[in-house]
Write a protein that holds these residues in place. Structure first.
Motif, PDB file in Angstrom:
ATOM      1  N   THR A   1       2.600 -40.340  -4.483  1.00  0.00           N
ATOM      2  CA  THR A   1       4.036 -40.501  -4.289  1.00  0.00           C
ATOM      3  C   THR A   1       4.544 -39.581  -3.192  1.00  0.00           C
ATOM      4  O   THR A   1       5.636 -39.051  -3.263  1.00  0.00           O
ATOM      5  N   SER A   2       3.751 -39.406  -2.174  1.00  0.00           N
ATOM      6  CA  SER A   2       4.177 -38.531  -1.082  1.00  0.00           C
ATOM      7  C   SER A   2       5.349 -39.151  -0.339  1.00  0.00           C
ATOM      8  O   SER A   2       5.514 -40.371  -0.320  1.00  0.00           O
ATOM      9  N   PRO A   3       6.165 -38.285   0.278  1.00  0.00           N
ATOM     10  CA  PRO A   3       7.330 -38.802   0.999  1.00  0.00           C
ATOM     11  C   PRO A   3       6.948 -39.775   2.115  1.00  0.00           C
ATOM     12  O   PRO A   3       7.671 -40.715   2.390  1.00  0.00           O
TER      13      PRO A   3
ATOM     14  N   LYS B   1       4.503 -41.991   2.174  1.00  0.00           N
ATOM     15  CA  LYS B   1       4.231 -43.300   1.608  1.00  0.00           C
ATOM     16  C   LYS B   1       5.529 -43.967   1.157  1.00  0.00           C
ATOM     17  O   LYS B   1       5.724 -45.160   1.360  1.00  0.00           O
ATOM     18  N   LEU B   2       6.424 -43.214   0.564  1.00  0.00           N
ATOM     19  CA  LEU B   2       7.712 -43.767   0.164  1.00  0.00           C
ATOM     20  C   LEU B   2       8.493 -44.226   1.378  1.00  0.00           C
ATOM     21  O   LEU B   2       9.145 -45.271   1.356  1.00  0.00           O
ATOM     22  N   ASP B   3       8.395 -43.494   2.452  1.00  0.00           N
ATOM     23  CA  ASP B   3       9.109 -43.877   3.659  1.00  0.00           C
ATOM     24  C   ASP B   3       8.602 -45.211   4.188  1.00  0.00           C
ATOM     25  O   ASP B   3       9.385 -46.065   4.586  1.00  0.00           O
TER      26      ASP B   3
ATOM     27  N   LYS C   1       7.192 -47.602   2.457  1.00  0.00           N
ATOM     28  CA  LYS C   1       7.635 -48.638   1.530  1.00  0.00           C
ATOM     29  C   LYS C   1       9.110 -48.961   1.749  1.00  0.00           C
ATOM     30  O   LYS C   1       9.515 -50.123   1.765  1.00  0.00           O
ATOM     31  N   THR C   2       9.893 -47.926   1.925  1.00  0.00           N
ATOM     32  CA  THR C   2      11.331 -48.109   2.149  1.00  0.00           C
ATOM     33  C   THR C   2      11.586 -48.838   3.456  1.00  0.00           C
ATOM     34  O   THR C   2      12.409 -49.753   3.523  1.00  0.00           O
TER      35      THR C   2
END
Length: 180
Positions: free
Chosen positions: A7-9, A11-13, A15-16
Motif C-alpha cells: 500500500t505504498s503511496p 502504488k496508490l498514486d 491506481k488513482t
C-alpha cells in the motif's frame, strides 16, 4: 533496507491516476455521444455499448465530412457558374431570392441557415433572441461573406429536452423577422 509495503503511496498514486483517467475518458465519451442527434443512432443510446456508440459517432462524423465536401463542391459550382454569367452578361443574377431562411430540427438541437444580401441585412442578435425566447440556447453562430451575400449559420441546443421547442413557431417568428 526498507521493505515496501503493497500500500505504498507510489502504488496508490498509479491506481488513482488510472481511475481518474478512466473517469475522464468516460465523461468525454458521454459528451461525444450527447452531441450526436438521437435520430442517427439505430437503437436507443442506452442499449449500445460504449464501443458501439463510438463507432456510430465516427460514422456520423464521416457523414458530416461528406456533406461538407458536397456543399463545398456545390458552392464552387455555383460560384463558377455565377462568374460565367457575370462575364457574359455583366449583370449579377441570383438563382434564389434573398433572404433565404432554413430551419432544421435535429432532435435536441436546431440549425438555422440564413442567407442575406449586403444591402438587406438583419440584426443577428434578434434571431438569437427569438431562439432563446422559444427555449433554445445558442451554442455557435458563424457568419461569412461571399461576394454580395452574407451566410449565417446558428446552432442551438434545446434547454429542456423533455419539453423541446415548437419549431413551427420559431420558423414563423424568424420568417416575420427576416422578411420584414
Amino acid at each position: 533496507m526498507k521493505k515496501r509495503s503493497s500500500t505504498s503511496p507510489e502504488k496508490l498514486d498509479r491506481k488513482t491516476v488510472e481511475r481518474n483517467r478512466r473517469i475522464h475518458m468516460k465523461a468525454l465519451c458521454v459528451k461525444l455521444t450527447s452531441l450526436i442527434p438521437p435520430n442517427h443512432f439505430k437503437p436507443s443510446k442506452e442499449m449500445l455499448s460504449q464501443h458501439d456508440q463510438l463507432d456510430q459517432a465516427a460514422t456520423y462524423i464521416k457523414q458530416l465530412k461528406e456533406r461538407i465536401e458536397e456543399l463545398k463542391s456545390m458552392k464552387a459550382l455555383a460560384m463558377s457558374s455565377n462568374n460565367t454569367n457575370n462575364e457574359t452578361t455583366n449583370t449579377t443574377t441570383d438563382d434564389f431570392k434573398l433572404p433565404v431562411f432554413e430551419l432544421r430540427d435535429l432532435g435536441s438541437s436546431l440549425e438555422v441557415l440564413l442567407i442575406s444580401g449586403l444591402k438587406r441585412n438583419f440584426k443577428l442578435y434578434e434571431v438569437i433572441s427569438v431562439l432563446q425566447d422559444e427555449g433554445a440556447d445558442v451554442v455557435t453562430a458563424t457568419c461569412a461573406t461571399v461576394g454580395d451575400k452574407v451566410f449565417h449559420t446558428i446552432h442551438a441546443q434545446v434547454k429542456v429536452s423533455r419539453v423541446g421547442v415548437e419549431t413551427s413557431r420559431i420558423c414563423q417568428r424568424l420568417q416575420e423577422l427576416i422578411i420584414c
